[in-house]
Design an enzyme around this catalytic site. Structure first.
Site, PDB file in Angstrom:
ATOM      1  N   LYS A   1      -9.337   6.081 -19.144  1.00 19.77           N
ATOM      2  CA  LYS A   1      -8.686   6.700 -21.390  1.00 19.77           C
ATOM      3  C   LYS A   1      -7.724   6.661 -21.685  1.00 19.77           C
ATOM      4  O   LYS A   1      -6.967   5.423 -21.355  1.00 19.77           O
ATOM      5  CB  LYS A   1      -9.198   8.308 -20.939  1.00 19.77           C
TER       6      LYS A   1
ATOM      7  N   ARG B   1       1.069  -1.246  -0.359  1.00 18.93           N
ATOM      8  CA  ARG B   1       0.108  -0.630  -0.017  1.00 18.93           C
ATOM      9  C   ARG B   1       0.858   1.364  -0.028  1.00 18.93           C
ATOM     10  O   ARG B   1       0.700   2.354  -0.710  1.00 18.93           O
ATOM     11  CB  ARG B   1      -1.214   0.016   0.932  1.00 18.93           C
TER      12      ARG B   1
ATOM     13  N   TYR C   1     -16.640  17.055 -15.246  1.00 21.00           N
ATOM     14  CA  TYR C   1     -16.708  15.307 -14.721  1.00 21.00           C
ATOM     15  C   TYR C   1     -17.917  15.281 -14.205  1.00 21.00           C
ATOM     16  O   TYR C   1     -18.140  15.674 -12.661  1.00 21.00           O
ATOM     17  CB  TYR C   1     -15.827  14.457 -14.638  1.00 21.00           C
TER      18      TYR C   1
ATOM     19  N   ASP D   1      -7.528  19.188 -14.803  1.00 21.54           N
ATOM     20  CA  ASP D   1      -7.796  17.540 -15.097  1.00 21.54           C
ATOM     21  C   ASP D   1      -7.644  16.854 -16.457  1.00 21.54           C
ATOM     22  O   ASP D   1      -8.296  17.911 -17.325  1.00 21.54           O
ATOM     23  CB  ASP D   1      -9.298  17.042 -14.711  1.00 21.54           C
TER      24      ASP D   1
HETATM   25  C1  LIG Z   1     -13.466   9.081 -17.060  1.00 18.34           C
HETATM   26  C2  LIG Z   1     -12.843  10.416 -15.945  1.00 18.34           C
HETATM   27  C3  LIG Z   1     -12.679  10.834 -14.690  1.00 18.34           C
HETATM   28  C4  LIG Z   1     -13.165   9.375 -13.635  1.00 18.34           C
HETATM   29  O1  LIG Z   1     -12.243   8.459 -13.856  1.00 18.34           O
HETATM   30  P1  LIG Z   1     -12.759   7.166 -13.270  1.00 18.34           P
HETATM   31  O2  LIG Z   1     -10.326   6.393 -14.363  1.00 18.34           O
HETATM   32  O3  LIG Z   1     -13.869   6.746 -14.524  1.00 18.34           O
HETATM   33  O4  LIG Z   1     -12.838   6.712 -11.834  1.00 18.34           O
HETATM   34  C5  LIG Z   1     -12.674  12.374 -13.573  1.00 18.34           C
HETATM   35  N1  LIG Z   1     -12.579  13.135 -15.327  1.00 18.34           N
HETATM   36  C6  LIG Z   1     -12.911  12.591 -16.636  1.00 18.34           C
HETATM   37  C7  LIG Z   1     -11.950  14.409 -17.597  1.00 18.34           C
HETATM   38  C8  LIG Z   1     -13.017  11.669 -16.820  1.00 18.34           C
HETATM   39  O5  LIG Z   1     -12.868  11.462 -18.081  1.00 18.34           O
END
Ligand SMILES: *Cc1c(COP(=O)(O)O)cnc(C)c1O
Length: 392
Positions: free
Chosen positions: A194, A45, A97, A169
């Protein structure tokens, strides 16, 4: 050394065996030579060599001093919000988001943190909203699903002057095209799920910072709250990240071709894609990023959700699914899927039309994608034409 080269050589071959791929250290604990004497790892961890390799790579990608990997993008969001205390205020992009919105408004609100949403595509709105209580300004650029662009440098000068932290982000742009720390941001956040992992096969999150003390605080939160990325998923993410630049460049080229096709199609009422000159954020996007990415949204002349739902029934290559950033193209209808819980009035105010369709363009040949969408758009019209044919 150029970015692509630096990225591939950021992780050395394994000193023990010479393995050119980072080993998956699937272990929870590490043997100690004497109590408290170890090789830099005591419990997975707290630290794990495979995760640490990914964290090194993330820092390298974004040009930061420290990368920190989490079990999902939202776990990374949660870790950042744990920097805050009751009474603090967050200013956030208005079409943030959905998962981040939910964390802010149903969990952190209860803990005494207030959130103001503003249209950050005009930095003046941030300047107007910021107060001495503002601890954090939260940007996404481009946003989801309307691909609004915010000027990172201009907003960074506002947060610097007032002492707030600026978070970007960077999930949609990816560090292959945009590096917010170099533009003045303090924290970069990713859903690794992503573009960085890039193959729709893993869920992960990441944070990169340049300030070492801030890095230590976030590392402390990662260990204290425990939402770490496991070794297998860290390895998968490393594997994906090594081809990020190649994928993002090709995906952006494909998306540009698809966006131009849609823009010219008579049944499409409008297209949101920062690579189009008609996009209001085109010039800002060009000034701060080197590519425009794979996400496109568009709406139909027949602006009904039923028309969008019908359209996605007729795509054969492009798969109907949530998420984005993978090698295969995906399509979704935000108002029935990702944004179904947002009231219609609020959706329309945010520019999410009833017939809005969001595409995540992948690595197929662009002509095949265009043919697929062209066929689906033609199928939409077919019933109307058949009806017309029946009229004597
Ligand atoms: C998908 C996404 C998230 C969240 O990520 P997860 O891996 O699904 O928890 C946060 N910000 C943006 C812009 C996203 O597209």
């Amino acid at each position: 050394m150029r970015t692509e080269t630096r990225l591939l050589h950021a992780l050395p071959n394994d000193p023990l065996t010479g393995a050119v791929s980072v080993p998956i250290h699937q272990t929870s604990t590490f043997a100690q030579e004497a109590p408290g004497v170890n090789k830099g790892f005591d419990y997975s961890r707290t630290n794990n060599p495979t995760r640490q390799a990914l964290e090194t790579l993330l820092a390298e990608l974004e040009g930061g001093t420290r990368g920190i990997a989490f079990s999902s993008g939202l776990a990374a969001v949660d870790a950042v919000l744990k920097l805050l205390s009751a009474g603090d205020e967050v200013i956030a992009v208005d079409d943030i988001y959905g998962g981040t919105y939910r964390a802010l408004h149903t969990i952190y609100n209860r803990l005494g943190i207030t959130v103001k949403h503003v249209d950050t595509s005009d930095p003046g709105n941030v300047l107007e909203a910021i107060t001495p209580r503002t601890r954090l300004v939260w940007l996404e650029t481009p946003t989801n699903p309307t691909l609004k662009i915010s000027d990172i440098k201009a907003i960074a000068s506002i947060t610097k002057a007032s002492g707030a932290l600026l978070l970007v982000d960077n999930t949609f742009c990816s560090p292959a095209a945009q590096q917010p720390l170099k533009l003045g941001a303090d924290i970069v956040l990713h859903s690794l799920t992503k573009y960085i992992a890039g193959h729709s096969d893993v869920i992960g999150g990441g944070i990169v910072v340049k300030d070492e003390e801030l890095g230590q605080q976030l590392r402390y939160i990662q260990n204290a709250t425990g939402a770490v990325l496991g070794p297998q998923d860290s390895w998968l993410t490393i594997r994906g990240a090594q081809t990020l630049h190649l994928r993002y460049e090709r995906i952006s080229r494909n998306a540009q071709a698809v966006a131009e096709f849609l823009h010219a199609h008579p049944d499409v009422a409008g297209v949101n894609y920062p690579g189009l000159r008609s996009h209001p954020g085109h010039l800002v996007a060009r000034s701060q990023s080197t590519a425009f990415g794979g996400v496109i949204s568009f709406w139909l002349r027949d602006d009904r959700v039923e028309a969008a739902a019908e359209l996605v029934k007729h795509t054969r290559l492009v798969t109907l699914a949530e998420s984005l950033g993978g090698v295969k193209s995906l399509v979704c209808v935000p108002c029935r899927m990702t944004h179904a819980s947002v009231p219609r009035e609020a959706r329309l105010a945010a520019g999410i039309q009833d017939s809005l369709v969001r595409l995540s363009i992948g690595l197929e040949h662009p002509d095949d994608l265009i043919e697929d969408l062209n066929r689906a758009l033609a199928a939409l019209q077919a019933p109307a034409q058949q009806k017309a044919a029946l009229v004597p």
